[in-house]
Design a protein around this motif. Structure first.
Motif, PDB file in Angstrom:
ATOM      1  N   ASP A  46      50.431  53.995  61.239  1.00 37.93           N
ATOM      2  CA  ASP A  46      50.548  52.971  60.195  1.00 37.93           C
ATOM      3  C   ASP A  46      49.339  53.047  59.264  1.00 37.93           C
ATOM      4  O   ASP A  46      48.195  53.191  59.711  1.00 37.93           O
ATOM      5  CB  ASP A  46      50.590  51.564  60.799  1.00 37.93           C
ATOM      6  CG  ASP A  46      51.838  51.354  61.644  1.00 37.93           C
ATOM      7  OD1 ASP A  46      52.849  52.010  61.371  1.00 37.93           O
ATOM      8  OD2 ASP A  46      51.782  50.537  62.579  1.00 37.93           O
ATOM      9  N   THR A  47      49.596  52.942  57.969  1.00 38.61           N
ATOM     10  CA  THR A  47      48.473  52.792  57.026  1.00 38.61           C
ATOM     11  C   THR A  47      47.943  51.358  57.132  1.00 38.61           C
ATOM     12  O   THR A  47      48.658  50.435  57.537  1.00 38.61           O
ATOM     13  CB  THR A  47      48.919  53.066  55.583  1.00 38.61           C
ATOM     14  OG1 THR A  47      50.056  52.244  55.276  1.00 38.61           O
ATOM     15  CG2 THR A  47      49.281  54.527  55.406  1.00 38.61           C
ATOM     16  N   ARG A  48      46.684  51.216  56.771  1.00 40.70           N
ATOM     17  CA  ARG A  48      46.100  49.880  56.799  1.00 40.70           C
ATOM     18  C   ARG A  48      46.668  49.019  55.670  1.00 40.70           C
ATOM     19  O   ARG A  48      47.134  49.526  54.664  1.00 40.70           O
ATOM     20  CB  ARG A  48      44.578  49.953  56.633  1.00 40.70           C
ATOM     21  CG  ARG A  48      43.862  50.584  57.806  1.00 40.70           C
ATOM     22  CD  ARG A  48      42.374  50.596  57.532  1.00 40.70           C
ATOM     23  NE  ARG A  48      41.626  51.166  58.642  1.00 40.70           N
ATOM     24  CZ  ARG A  48      40.301  51.309  58.646  1.00 40.70           C
ATOM     25  NH1 ARG A  48      39.597  50.930  57.588  1.00 40.70           N
ATOM     26  NH2 ARG A  48      39.700  51.831  59.694  1.00 40.70           N
ATOM     27  N   GLU A  49      46.573  47.715  55.892  1.00 43.85           N
ATOM     28  CA  GLU A  49      46.985  46.812  54.818  1.00 43.85           C
ATOM     29  C   GLU A  49      45.791  46.550  53.913  1.00 43.85           C
ATOM     30  O   GLU A  49      44.666  46.377  54.382  1.00 43.85           O
ATOM     31  CB  GLU A  49      47.483  45.493  55.395  1.00 43.85           C
ATOM     32  CG  GLU A  49      47.998  44.569  54.318  1.00 43.85           C
ATOM     33  CD  GLU A  49      48.682  43.349  54.892  1.00 43.85           C
ATOM     34  OE1 GLU A  49      49.104  42.501  54.094  1.00 43.85           O
ATOM     35  OE2 GLU A  49      48.782  43.261  56.124  1.00 43.85           O
ATOM     36  N   GLY A  50      46.010  46.503  52.617  1.00 41.68           N
ATOM     37  CA  GLY A  50      44.944  46.234  51.655  1.00 41.68           C
ATOM     38  C   GLY A  50      45.044  44.828  51.108  1.00 41.68           C
ATOM     39  O   GLY A  50      45.762  43.966  51.632  1.00 41.68           O
ATOM     40  N   ALA A  51      44.320  44.578  50.063  1.00 43.17           N
ATOM     41  CA  ALA A  51      44.375  43.290  49.378  1.00 43.17           C
ATOM     42  C   ALA A  51      45.755  43.111  48.742  1.00 43.17           C
ATOM     43  O   ALA A  51      46.466  44.084  48.495  1.00 43.17           O
ATOM     44  CB  ALA A  51      43.289  43.224  48.318  1.00 43.17           C
ATOM     45  N   PRO A  52      46.161  41.864  48.474  1.00 49.17           N
ATOM     46  CA  PRO A  52      47.458  41.645  47.817  1.00 49.17           C
ATOM     47  C   PRO A  52      47.548  42.416  46.496  1.00 49.17           C
ATOM     48  O   PRO A  52      46.561  42.551  45.774  1.00 49.17           O
ATOM     49  CB  PRO A  52      47.471  40.126  47.582  1.00 49.17           C
ATOM     50  CG  PRO A  52      46.569  39.573  48.635  1.00 49.17           C
ATOM     51  CD  PRO A  52      45.500  40.591  48.821  1.00 49.17           C
ATOM     52  N   GLY A  82      51.890  41.488  51.583  1.00 46.70           N
ATOM     53  CA  GLY A  82      51.615  42.059  52.888  1.00 46.70           C
ATOM     54  C   GLY A  82      51.712  40.990  53.963  1.00 46.70           C
ATOM     55  O   GLY A  82      52.019  39.836  53.707  1.00 46.70           O
ATOM     56  N   SER A  83      51.435  41.394  55.180  1.00 47.01           N
ATOM     57  CA  SER A  83      51.588  40.473  56.316  1.00 47.01           C
ATOM     58  C   SER A  83      50.303  39.782  56.689  1.00 47.01           C
ATOM     59  O   SER A  83      50.287  38.966  57.597  1.00 47.01           O
ATOM     60  CB  SER A  83      52.127  41.232  57.536  1.00 47.01           C
ATOM     61  OG  SER A  83      51.228  42.271  57.897  1.00 47.01           O
ATOM     62  N   SER A  84      49.197  40.080  56.011  1.00 45.34           N
ATOM     63  CA  SER A  84      47.919  39.478  56.403  1.00 45.34           C
ATOM     64  C   SER A  84      47.334  38.605  55.309  1.00 45.34           C
ATOM     65  O   SER A  84      46.126  38.452  55.212  1.00 45.34           O
ATOM     66  CB  SER A  84      46.916  40.571  56.782  1.00 45.34           C
ATOM     67  OG  SER A  84      46.616  41.380  55.668  1.00 45.34           O
ATOM     68  N   LEU A  85      48.186  38.023  54.443  1.00 48.20           N
ATOM     69  CA  LEU A  85      47.698  37.108  53.430  1.00 48.20           C
ATOM     70  C   LEU A  85      47.046  35.913  54.119  1.00 48.20           C
ATOM     71  O   LEU A  85      47.655  35.237  54.950  1.00 48.20           O
ATOM     72  CB  LEU A  85      48.841  36.635  52.541  1.00 48.20           C
ATOM     73  CG  LEU A  85      48.454  35.675  51.416  1.00 48.20           C
ATOM     74  CD1 LEU A  85      47.648  36.391  50.343  1.00 48.20           C
ATOM     75  CD2 LEU A  85      49.700  35.036  50.808  1.00 48.20           C
ATOM     76  N   VAL A  86      45.798  35.632  53.772  1.00 41.39           N
ATOM     77  CA  VAL A  86      45.045  34.562  54.416  1.00 41.39           C
ATOM     78  C   VAL A  86      45.118  33.273  53.608  1.00 41.39           C
ATOM     79  O   VAL A  86      45.321  32.193  54.145  1.00 41.39           O
ATOM     80  CB  VAL A  86      43.575  34.978  54.617  1.00 41.39           C
ATOM     81  CG1 VAL A  86      42.756  33.825  55.174  1.00 41.39           C
ATOM     82  CG2 VAL A  86      43.497  36.194  55.528  1.00 41.39           C
ATOM     83  N   GLY A  87      44.927  33.379  52.293  1.00 40.27           N
ATOM     84  CA  GLY A  87      44.918  32.187  51.452  1.00 40.27           C
ATOM     85  C   GLY A  87      44.774  32.564  49.995  1.00 40.27           C
ATOM     86  O   GLY A  87      45.089  33.693  49.590  1.00 40.27           O
ATOM     87  N   TYR A  88      44.262  31.620  49.224  1.00 43.25           N
ATOM     88  CA  TYR A  88      44.170  31.815  47.781  1.00 43.25           C
ATOM     89  C   TYR A  88      42.789  31.401  47.277  1.00 43.25           C
ATOM     90  O   TYR A  88      42.204  30.424  47.749  1.00 43.25           O
ATOM     91  CB  TYR A  88      45.232  30.988  47.061  1.00 43.25           C
ATOM     92  CG  TYR A  88      46.645  31.387  47.418  1.00 43.25           C
ATOM     93  CD1 TYR A  88      47.308  32.368  46.697  1.00 43.25           C
ATOM     94  CD2 TYR A  88      47.314  30.789  48.485  1.00 43.25           C
ATOM     95  CE1 TYR A  88      48.604  32.745  47.026  1.00 43.25           C
ATOM     96  CE2 TYR A  88      48.601  31.154  48.816  1.00 43.25           C
ATOM     97  CZ  TYR A  88      49.244  32.137  48.080  1.00 43.25           C
ATOM     98  OH  TYR A  88      50.522  32.502  48.415  1.00 43.25           O
ATOM     99  N   SER A 129      42.168  39.776  54.567  1.00 45.81           N
ATOM    100  CA  SER A 129      40.909  40.209  55.175  1.00 45.81           C
ATOM    101  C   SER A 129      40.374  41.469  54.507  1.00 45.81           C
ATOM    102  O   SER A 129      39.238  41.885  54.769  1.00 45.81           O
ATOM    103  CB  SER A 129      41.109  40.457  56.673  1.00 45.81           C
ATOM    104  OG  SER A 129      42.156  41.379  56.891  1.00 45.81           O
ATOM    105  N   TYR A 130      41.161  42.084  53.623  1.00 51.75           N
ATOM    106  CA  TYR A 130      40.733  43.297  52.927  1.00 51.75           C
ATOM    107  C   TYR A 130      40.260  43.012  51.504  1.00 51.75           C
ATOM    108  O   TYR A 130      39.906  43.925  50.771  1.00 51.75           O
ATOM    109  CB  TYR A 130      41.876  44.310  52.894  1.00 51.75           C
ATOM    110  CG  TYR A 130      42.312  44.735  54.270  1.00 51.75           C
ATOM    111  CD1 TYR A 130      41.634  45.738  54.960  1.00 51.75           C
ATOM    112  CD2 TYR A 130      43.394  44.121  54.895  1.00 51.75           C
ATOM    113  CE1 TYR A 130      42.023  46.121  56.233  1.00 51.75           C
ATOM    114  CE2 TYR A 130      43.793  44.496  56.166  1.00 51.75           C
ATOM    115  CZ  TYR A 130      43.104  45.496  56.832  1.00 51.75           C
ATOM    116  OH  TYR A 130      43.487  45.863  58.099  1.00 51.75           O
ATOM    117  N   GLY A 131      40.249  41.728  51.090  1.00 46.56           N
ATOM    118  CA  GLY A 131      39.752  41.388  49.767  1.00 46.56           C
ATOM    119  C   GLY A 131      40.767  40.601  48.954  1.00 46.56           C
ATOM    120  O   GLY A 131      41.859  40.269  49.430  1.00 46.56           O
TER     121      GLY A 131
END
Length: 253
Positions: A46-52, A82-88, A129-131
């Motif tokens: 799997d490739t890593r997830e990046g920022a939205p 993506g699946s790791s959206l944290v917030g805004y 978590s990626y920005g």
């Protein structure tokens, strides 16, 4: 064509331009001038997830009070978050101020502690978590009017035995569109309510100093004078009270 490197008897390469957060099947085959050989058993990675990759949509801003606004928006669509959206992240600033940052875990945020009757520029971005991803198109909204601050530099001069000239400057914090001023005059020794004199404001004019001559006062009497400003939200706190006396007629001759 891929660039292959050799390290300690092994060969490797970097695959670029792939999609974020996607599982890939990878097989390798050797080739010569005679053609390609069989592919290896595939491995999965799997490739890593990046920022939205997308900005929030339908961002709107509504005034709640003279010091707060509500900012709301639609969530980032799933393919772009993506699946790791944290917030805004919510960025806001005045026309000449620095950007200030706030964080929301939901699709709305109440910004408080703002300046009264002031325009603010607002934009929103999702982060993981990626920005942070791209920001939405900036929008402008304004806090509501409030009652004005006290007028500045109230002064009183004697014009005649029965009149005083009152001058003042607009409040340091108007907090809205000033509609009029009221000059209050009251004999210091009196228990009666003060007499109020209205001074309407022409929105097309912006004088540095306002003034009013108060007439038909008593001769040689001590008065207390103060001024208050009014906006659409009501009358604000008065400026400082200035004691001043009219003169007896002989003193002005």
């Amino acid at each position: 064509m891929l660039k292959v490197s050799h390290h300690n008897g092994k060969q490797d390469t970097i695959l670029s331009g792939l999609l974020k957060n996607v599982r890939y099947s990878i097989s390798v085959a050797a080739s010569t001038n005679a053609g390609s050989g069989p592919f290896s058993v595939p491995v999965y990675q799997d490739t890593r997830e990046g920022a939205p990759e997308l900005a929030p949509s339908s961002v709107e801003c509504t005034a709640v009070s003279s010091t707060s606004v509500r900012v709301g928006w639609q969530p980032i669509a799933l393919p772009g978050q993506g699946s790791s959206l944290v917030g805004y992240n919510v960025l806001y600033s005045t026309d000449e101020g620095a950007w200030q940052n706030a964080t929301s875990l939901h699709t709305e945020f109440y910004i408080q502690g703002l300046m009264k009757y002031t325009n603010y520029t607002v934009k929103v971005a999702g982060f993981s978590s990626y920005g942070a991803g791209p920001y939405s198109y900036p929008i402008v909204c304004s806090t509501l009017e409030d009652v004005p601050g006290p007028p500045e530099e109230t002064k009183v001069l004697t014009v005649s035995a029965t009149s005083l000239l009152v001058s003042w400057k607009k409040p340091l914090h108007p907090n809205g569109q000033i509609l009029r001023y009221t000059v209050y005059v009251k004999p210091i020794s009196s228990t009666s309510p003060p007499q109020g004199y209205r001074v309407e404001v022409n929105p097309q004019q912006n004088p540095r100093t306002y003034s009013l001559e108060v007439k038909e006062l008593s001769v040689s009497r001590q008065y207390e004078v103060w001024v208050a400003a009014r906006s659409g939200a009501g009358e604000g706190a008065p400026g400082r009270r200035v004691p001043h006396a009219t003169k007896h007629r002989g003193a002005l001759s």
